[in-house]
Write a protein that holds these residues in place. Structure first.
Motif, PDB file in Angstrom:
ATOM      1  N   GLN A 168       9.010  11.767  -8.277  1.00  7.66           N
ATOM      2  CA  GLN A 168      10.113  12.738  -8.610  1.00  7.66           C
ATOM      3  C   GLN A 168       9.170  14.097  -8.530  1.00  7.66           C
ATOM      4  OE1 GLN A 168      11.800  11.742 -12.426  1.00  7.66           O
ATOM      5  NE2 GLN A 168      13.557  10.570 -11.500  1.00  7.66           N
ATOM      6  N   ASN A 169       9.767  15.049  -7.864  1.00  7.60           N
ATOM      7  CA  ASN A 169       9.353  16.490  -7.922  1.00  7.60           C
ATOM      8  C   ASN A 169       8.155  16.726  -7.148  1.00  7.60           C
ATOM      9  OD1 ASN A 169      11.523  17.219  -9.327  1.00  7.60           O
ATOM     10  ND2 ASN A 169      10.672  16.468 -11.243  1.00  7.60           N
ATOM     11  N   VAL A 170       7.673  15.789  -6.648  1.00 11.34           N
ATOM     12  CA  VAL A 170       6.255  15.854  -5.702  1.00 11.34           C
ATOM     13  C   VAL A 170       6.303  15.384  -4.519  1.00 11.34           C
ATOM     14  CG1 VAL A 170       4.849  15.866  -7.999  1.00 11.34           C
ATOM     15  CG2 VAL A 170       5.339  13.662  -6.674  1.00 11.34           C
ATOM     16  N   ASP A 171       5.727  15.788  -3.619  1.00 13.20           N
ATOM     17  CA  ASP A 171       5.782  15.532  -2.013  1.00 13.20           C
ATOM     18  C   ASP A 171       5.035  14.028  -1.951  1.00 13.20           C
ATOM     19  OD1 ASP A 171       5.936  15.610   0.672  1.00 13.20           O
ATOM     20  OD2 ASP A 171       3.710  16.017   0.820  1.00 13.20           O
ATOM     21  N   LYS A 172       3.859  13.853  -2.722  1.00 10.73           N
ATOM     22  CA  LYS A 172       3.266  12.499  -2.560  1.00 10.73           C
ATOM     23  C   LYS A 172       2.581  12.419  -3.938  1.00 10.73           C
ATOM     24  CE  LYS A 172      -0.730  14.479  -0.146  1.00 10.73           C
ATOM     25  NZ  LYS A 172      -1.541  14.467   1.292  1.00 10.73           N
ATOM     26  N   TYR A 457       8.043   4.218   2.054  1.00  9.34           N
ATOM     27  CA  TYR A 457       7.215   5.076   2.051  1.00  9.34           C
ATOM     28  C   TYR A 457       6.110   4.858   3.062  1.00  9.34           C
ATOM     29  CZ  TYR A 457       9.142   4.027  -2.645  1.00  9.34           C
ATOM     30  OH  TYR A 457      10.016   3.815  -3.767  1.00  9.34           O
ATOM     31  N   ARG A 458       5.529   6.124   3.302  1.00  8.99           N
ATOM     32  CA  ARG A 458       4.188   5.885   4.292  1.00  8.99           C
ATOM     33  C   ARG A 458       3.118   5.947   3.465  1.00  8.99           C
ATOM     34  NH1 ARG A 458       6.053   9.873   7.318  1.00  8.99           N
ATOM     35  NH2 ARG A 458       6.297   8.648   8.990  1.00  8.99           N
ATOM     36  N   MET A 459       2.011   5.338   3.816  1.00  6.85           N
ATOM     37  CA  MET A 459       0.873   5.202   2.790  1.00  6.85           C
ATOM     38  C   MET A 459      -0.197   5.879   3.641  1.00  6.85           C
ATOM     39  SD  MET A 459       0.755   1.329   1.253  1.00  6.85           S
ATOM     40  CE  MET A 459       0.782   0.566   2.681  1.00  6.85           C
ATOM     41  N   PRO A 478     -13.114 -10.465  -4.405  1.00  6.13           N
ATOM     42  CA  PRO A 478     -13.939  -9.417  -3.938  1.00  6.13           C
ATOM     43  C   PRO A 478     -13.238  -8.210  -4.681  1.00  6.13           C
ATOM     44  CG  PRO A 478     -13.312 -10.712  -2.275  1.00  6.13           C
ATOM     45  CD  PRO A 478     -12.795 -11.256  -3.236  1.00  6.13           C
ATOM     46  N   THR A 479     -14.121  -7.101  -5.489  1.00 13.06           N
ATOM     47  CA  THR A 479     -13.491  -5.841  -6.162  1.00 13.06           C
ATOM     48  C   THR A 479     -14.118  -4.777  -5.638  1.00 13.06           C
ATOM     49  OG1 THR A 479     -13.190  -7.397  -7.908  1.00 13.06           O
ATOM     50  CG2 THR A 479     -13.066  -5.010  -8.366  1.00 13.06           C
ATOM     51  N   PRO A 480     -13.517  -3.777  -5.089  1.00  6.19           N
ATOM     52  CA  PRO A 480     -14.062  -2.533  -4.333  1.00  6.19           C
ATOM     53  C   PRO A 480     -14.578  -1.747  -5.269  1.00  6.19           C
ATOM     54  CG  PRO A 480     -12.104  -2.894  -3.254  1.00  6.19           C
ATOM     55  CD  PRO A 480     -12.006  -3.775  -4.478  1.00  6.19           C
ATOM     56  N   LYS A 481     -15.951  -0.983  -5.476  1.00  9.01           N
ATOM     57  CA  LYS A 481     -16.238  -0.067  -6.064  1.00  9.01           C
ATOM     58  C   LYS A 481     -15.531   1.146  -5.961  1.00  9.01           C
ATOM     59  CE  LYS A 481     -21.263  -1.569  -6.029  1.00  9.01           C
ATOM     60  NZ  LYS A 481     -22.698  -1.288  -5.845  1.00  9.01           N
ATOM     61  N   GLY A 482     -14.800   1.731  -7.151  1.00  5.19           N
ATOM     62  CA  GLY A 482     -14.294   2.913  -7.021  1.00  5.19           C
ATOM     63  C   GLY A 482     -12.895   2.975  -6.939  1.00  5.19           C
ATOM     64  N   GLY A 483     -12.392   1.582  -6.466  1.00  5.75           N
ATOM     65  CA  GLY A 483     -11.150   1.488  -6.057  1.00  5.75           C
ATOM     66  C   GLY A 483     -10.423   1.630  -4.876  1.00  5.75           C
ATOM     67  N   LEU A 484      -9.309   1.375  -4.754  1.00 11.62           N
ATOM     68  CA  LEU A 484      -8.679   1.457  -3.268  1.00 11.62           C
ATOM     69  C   LEU A 484      -7.618   2.506  -3.517  1.00 11.62           C
ATOM     70  CD1 LEU A 484      -8.339  -1.998  -2.031  1.00 11.62           C
ATOM     71  CD2 LEU A 484     -10.018  -0.445  -1.381  1.00 11.62           C
ATOM     72  N   TRP A 485      -7.665   3.898  -3.356  1.00 12.95           N
ATOM     73  CA  TRP A 485      -6.723   5.056  -3.659  1.00 12.95           C
ATOM     74  C   TRP A 485      -6.096   5.409  -2.297  1.00 12.95           C
ATOM     75  CZ3 TRP A 485      -6.016   6.429  -8.620  1.00 12.95           C
ATOM     76  CH2 TRP A 485      -6.802   6.194  -9.149  1.00 12.95           C
ATOM     77  N   VAL A 486      -4.673   5.645  -2.427  1.00 12.80           N
ATOM     78  CA  VAL A 486      -3.688   5.627  -1.426  1.00 12.80           C
ATOM     79  C   VAL A 486      -2.690   6.459  -2.070  1.00 12.80           C
ATOM     80  CG1 VAL A 486      -2.122   4.813  -0.061  1.00 12.80           C
ATOM     81  CG2 VAL A 486      -4.286   3.422  -0.198  1.00 12.80           C
ATOM     82  N   TYR A 487      -2.352   7.503  -1.038  1.00 12.01           N
ATOM     83  CA  TYR A 487      -1.107   8.400  -1.389  1.00 12.01           C
ATOM     84  C   TYR A 487       0.122   7.710  -0.681  1.00 12.01           C
ATOM     85  CZ  TYR A 487      -4.361  12.126  -2.164  1.00 12.01           C
ATOM     86  OH  TYR A 487      -5.389  13.046  -2.563  1.00 12.01           O
ATOM     87  N   PHE A 488       1.230   7.784  -1.734  1.00 13.92           N
ATOM     88  CA  PHE A 488       2.533   7.512  -1.160  1.00 13.92           C
ATOM     89  C   PHE A 488       3.202   8.428  -0.937  1.00 13.92           C
ATOM     90  CE2 PHE A 488       0.972   3.351  -2.203  1.00 13.92           C
ATOM     91  CZ  PHE A 488       1.757   2.288  -2.152  1.00 13.92           C
ATOM     92  N   GLN A 489       4.102   8.793   0.078  1.00 13.59           N
ATOM     93  CA  GLN A 489       5.335   9.622   0.029  1.00 13.59           C
ATOM     94  C   GLN A 489       6.486   9.055   1.071  1.00 13.59           C
ATOM     95  OE1 GLN A 489       2.816  11.719   3.725  1.00 13.59           O
ATOM     96  NE2 GLN A 489       4.369  12.901   2.862  1.00 13.59           N
ATOM     97  N   HIS A 490       7.788   9.528   0.370  1.00 17.98           N
ATOM     98  CA  HIS A 490       8.800   8.801   1.127  1.00 17.98           C
ATOM     99  C   HIS A 490       8.873   9.431   2.533  1.00 17.98           C
ATOM    100  CE1 HIS A 490      11.321   7.632  -2.601  1.00 17.98           C
ATOM    101  NE2 HIS A 490      11.020   8.870  -3.026  1.00 17.98           N
ATOM    102  N   LEU A 491       9.503   8.393   3.163  1.00 19.30           N
ATOM    103  CA  LEU A 491       9.810   8.500   4.758  1.00 19.30           C
ATOM    104  C   LEU A 491      10.946   9.530   4.756  1.00 19.30           C
ATOM    105  CD1 LEU A 491       9.550   4.996   5.800  1.00 19.30           C
ATOM    106  CD2 LEU A 491       8.074   6.849   6.597  1.00 19.30           C
TER     107      LEU A 491
END
Length: 491
Positions: A168-172, A457-459, A478-491
């Motif tokens: 809401q109110n953000v692009d991604k 959504y586009r990732m 398996p657990t990645p160091k620092g995590g798996l960070w992804v942007y989501f945005q509406h198509l």
């Protein structure tokens, strides 16, 4: 007196030295090559037990250092184990002669971990067959999977609403994938397992959510590191310390919940879209009343495998889709095309038609299998023969190690093995080996969730994600160091 005491101490050390030396010559006496670097007491496991190396890195190193052999001896502390390095030997152990290697390695004391003792990966023999029958009833029939899918679809709607709220109110919006997908899988477990709200998308009730319960079992911590070491690496030592996989408060919560819900289902007989309803249905068909602990144990298998394993796999799929936008777009085209045939609704038949999604899942599991090092135990004497002429007469009780991730990334068997390429998998190349009884339900959950996400959504990969991935030592999956960070945005 001091001379006598010194002599006794020296004698004890000498006895221990010759005992350990004799232990560390097990493979040499049998003509089987042994991996380099075995140490007294620790064998080859010091780097793993000290958390300097992951189990995956350890198994890949042993594999790559000994590729000229078909098999190699390894010492898991003072216990000799055999790592098999050829696909044909893996087929022998896992398929062709499964009866000779039918036991999984994990040892659990039913008195310490009563609910986990019903997990299919722990059970053996007749108890395994009997309990597998209950799970097969729920997860092998298309008709009953369609029943469970109704609950999954409701969770997909909740999942989409949760992401929409963050957009809401953000692009991604940025999400850590493991945390995000753990909300989804824990909510599916609550809905499809118990027919209740798991509060996984409700921040006001996060402390009582099913996700919180799952975190208490699996979230990296000192307790989970100790539990991993004792249950997975040194089960013999756990006979002394008796560390359980499931914390006592989680054990009590699920026992109480299952007892109350089953009593309700036995009384009202109303149709519901969950696993416990199917168990109540099976009770009536067999004219029986199932033991509450056994039922709770079955549901805990649903919780553990459905929550943690599935969220881990989904997070790696999401990472690869964000990292490879062309693959993501091709998958989106398939999802949109199939859903259009079914009036834009997620259906059991529609999910089955999403074959490119199956390829994406398979390729992700090739690169990052949940079981990076599989273990089987020999149950009856058997002769393993390698293509290099090595022959090992395996004794009952011997552990067989299968370095899954190493085999999955070997250029001898895969072209460009480090490249993410779903095209290497297609329906006509698949076969039907013995599979996990919950696989169909897991695929249903994965595919439904991914279909909803990719359609809406586009990732895009966030710079916070460390590429190439490095894993945290001392974790079960398996657990990645620092995590798996992804942007989501509406198509």
């Amino acid at each position: 007196m001091s001379v006598v005491l010194l002599s006794l101490i020296l004698g004890a050390f000498l006895a221990l030295y010759f005992y350990l030396r004799q232990k560390n010559s097990y493979w040499q006496k049998r003509g089987i090559p042994c991996a380099d670097g075995a140490l007294p007491i620790f064998g080859h496991m010091l780097s793993v037990i000290s958390m300097r190396e992951t189990l995956s890195d350890f198994s890949c190193k042993v594999y790559n250092d000994n590729k000229k052999h078909s098999m190699v001896g390894v010492y898991e502390f003072i216990t000799p184990s055999l790592m098999i390095l050829e696909p044909e030997l893996v087929k022998t152990v896992m398929q062709a002669n499964f009866s000779s290697f039918s036991e999984n390695f994990v040892e659990l004391d039913p008195k310490v971990d009563p609910l986990m003792s019903y997990n299919p990966f722990v059970l053996t023999g007749e108890k395994w067959q009997h309990n597998r029958k209950r799970l097969t009833y729920a997860f092998s029939s298309a008709m009953r999977l369609k029943v469970l899918l109704e609950s999954v679809k409701k969770v997909c709607t909740q999942f989409g609403n949760y992401i929409d709220g963050k957009l809401q109110n953000v692009d991604k919006a940025e999400f850590e994938l493991k945390s995000l997908f753990a909300r989804y899988t824990a909510q599916v477990v609550a809905a499809a397992g118990f027919g209740v709200d798991g509060y996984c998308f409700d921040e006001a009730n996060k402390e009582i959510s099913f996700r919180k319960l799952g975190q208490s079992i699996f979230q990296p911590s000192l307790r989970t590191q100790i539990m991993f070491s004792l249950v997975v690496l040194i089960p013999s030592l756990n006979r002394i310390f008796k560390v359980s996989v499931i914390p006592k408060k989680v054990d009590n919560f699920f026992r109480t919940l299952v007892a109350e819900l089953m009593e309700q289902r036995r009384k009202d007989g109303l149709p519901r879209y969950d696993f416990l309803h199917l168990m109540a249905e099976l009770e009536r068909s067999e004219n029986d009343t199932f033991d509450t602990e056994m039922l709770t144990g079955h549901v805990m298998s649903f919780v553990i495998d459905g929550y943690e394993s599935s969220s881990s796999v989904m997070s790696f799929i999401g990472f690869h889709l964000a990292h490879y936008p062309k693959v993501q777009e091709k998958l989106r085209e398939e999802i949109v095309s199939v859903l259009k045939k079914y009036k834009d609704e997620i259906t059991y038949d529609g999910l089955k038609e999403m074959t490119y999604m199956d390829q994406v899942i398979s390729e992700t599991l090739r690169l990052l299998p949940a079981g990076v090092l599989m273990k089987k135990r020999c149950t009856e004497e058997f002769e393993l023969k390698g293509s290099d002429g090595l022959v090992c007469r395996v004794k009952p009780g011997t552990t067989i190690l299968i370095p899954a991730q190493a085999l999955h990334t070997d250029s001898q068997y895969w072209e460009n093995p480090q490249e993410y390429d779903p095209e290497r998998f297609n329906p006509d190349r698949k076969n039907s080996p013995r599979i996990c009884v919950g696989m169909r339900m897991a695929q249903l959950m994965l595919k439904a969730g991914l279909a909803m996400l990719i359609k809406k959504y586009r990732m895009e990969l966030s710079p916070k994600t460390q590429v190439p991935l490095k894993m945290v030592p001392g974790t079960i999956l398996p657990t990645p160091k620092g995590g798996l960070w992804v942007y989501f945005q509406h198509l």
